[in-house]
Design a protein around this motif. Structure first.
Motif, PDB file in Angstrom:
ATOM      1  N   GLU A 168       0.827  -1.207   0.000  1.00  0.00           N
ATOM      2  CA  GLU A 168       0.000   0.000   0.000  1.00  0.00           C
ATOM      3  C   GLU A 168       0.861   1.255   0.000  1.00  0.00           C
ATOM      4  O   GLU A 168       0.639   2.180  -0.806  1.00  0.00           O
ATOM      5  CB  GLU A 168      -0.927   0.020   1.221  1.00  0.00           C
ATOM      6  N   GLU A 172       1.304   4.103  -3.019  1.00  0.00           N
ATOM      7  CA  GLU A 172       1.006   5.506  -2.686  1.00  0.00           C
ATOM      8  C   GLU A 172       2.199   6.397  -3.013  1.00  0.00           C
ATOM      9  O   GLU A 172       2.038   7.488  -3.585  1.00  0.00           O
ATOM     10  CB  GLU A 172       0.661   5.627  -1.202  1.00  0.00           C
ATOM     11  N   LYS A 175       2.618   6.835  -6.820  1.00  0.00           N
ATOM     12  CA  LYS A 175       1.655   7.762  -7.425  1.00  0.00           C
ATOM     13  C   LYS A 175       2.104   9.216  -7.308  1.00  0.00           C
ATOM     14  O   LYS A 175       1.693  10.072  -8.096  1.00  0.00           O
ATOM     15  CB  LYS A 175       0.285   7.585  -6.774  1.00  0.00           C
ATOM     16  N   LYS A 176       2.951   9.503  -6.335  1.00  0.00           N
ATOM     17  CA  LYS A 176       3.417  10.870  -6.113  1.00  0.00           C
ATOM     18  C   LYS A 176       4.577  11.258  -7.033  1.00  0.00           C
ATOM     19  O   LYS A 176       4.961  12.423  -7.103  1.00  0.00           O
ATOM     20  CB  LYS A 176       3.841  11.045  -4.660  1.00  0.00           C
TER      21      LYS A 176
END
Length: 274
Positions: A168, A172, A175-176
């Protein structure tokens, strides 16, 4: 091929005192390069770069990806005898090595096409240091997909990423990085494949999964309405010998490090004709 690359390869092969070629009288000469076995040719541009740098006129009607029969001529070259001899091994090394990769790739692509018209056959980053771009372009010449050229092309979350930060958190963080980069997640179970898809991964790599497990994963993703939102890639331990069983799953991508590290050089030769 960049001039600095050509110069580096030539420097490696010639050394500081080329006694082998310079014993020959430097008079005009002509030669042919031909294949001694059936193949899919690659390395045409690389060979042309070498000939051009050494002032050799090279003529060919071929392009990377053409299929050749034993005995077919690849190049006709004209130039100084010393220059032709200096170019010989270097040009043949690129042609033989890259044609071997293209030939194996073509065989694998043709095998997959018997079962799926959409599945891509791709290589990996298991390449020879310093030769990656040439080897990957040889895969493309054989009809394969080049996958990532380097770590900057896309984000791949592998098992060690997951061990260090969890799936997870890894997705995350990925994606940044940039909206332009796809995110690929390596998984080893149906459950993790579903989780990666639900978390927004673009590509799911099924690592070292058997064909039966791949089928089950695809069916599960389809049942949960996630199949069309991700590209599913099978990877790990796939070779020419077991490729058919993976092709039958109709997975989106089959990636094979063996396209490069198990390819066999094609036997080619340069012969002075005048």
């Amino acid at each position: 091929m960049l001039i600095k690359e050509v110069e580096s390869f030539i420097e490696e092969d010639l050394g500081y005192d080329d006694v082998s070629c310079t014993i020959v009288p430097d008079k005009p000469a002509e030669a042919i390069i031909f294949t001694k076995e059936d193949c899919t040719v690659a390395g045409i541009k690389e060979a042309e770069s070498i000939f051009c740098y050494l002032g050799i006129q090279a003529e060919t009607t071929l392009k990377d990806g053409d299929r050749l029969k034993e005995g077919e001529i690849i190049f006709r070259v004209k130039g100084g005898a010393v220059s032709i001899l200096r170019a010989e091994r270097l040009a043949l090394n690129f042609l033989g090595h890259l044609s071997g990769i293209a030939t194996l790739t073509r065989v694998c692509v043709d095998t997959v096409r018997k079962y799926s018209v959409t599945t891509r056959v791709a290589c990996t980053r298991k390449t020879t240091p310093g030769l990656r771009k040439f080897e990957k372009l040889a895969v493309a010449a054989g009809g394969g997909d080049t996958h990532r050229f380097n770590l900057s092309d896309s984000v791949m979350i592998k098992d060690n990423h997951v061990k260090l930060m969890g799936i997870e958190a890894a997705i995350e963080a990925a994606k940044k990085t940039s909206f332009t980069r796809k995110i690929e997640v390596e998984v080893e179970s149906v459950e993790h494949a579903v989780l990666a898809a639900e978390l927004g991964a673009d590509i799911i790599m099924l690592d070292n999964m058997k064909p039966e497990a791949i089928q089950k994963t695809l069916q599960t993703l389809n049942r949960k309405g996630l199949r069309n939102s991700v590209i599913v890639e099978a990877s790990g331990g796939i070779s020419q010998e077991n490729l058919e069983s993976y092709a039958k799953t109709e997975v989106d991508v089959i990636s094979m490090g063996s396209l490069i590290h198990k390819s066999r050089w094609i036997d080619m030769s340069l012969e002075i004709v005048k």
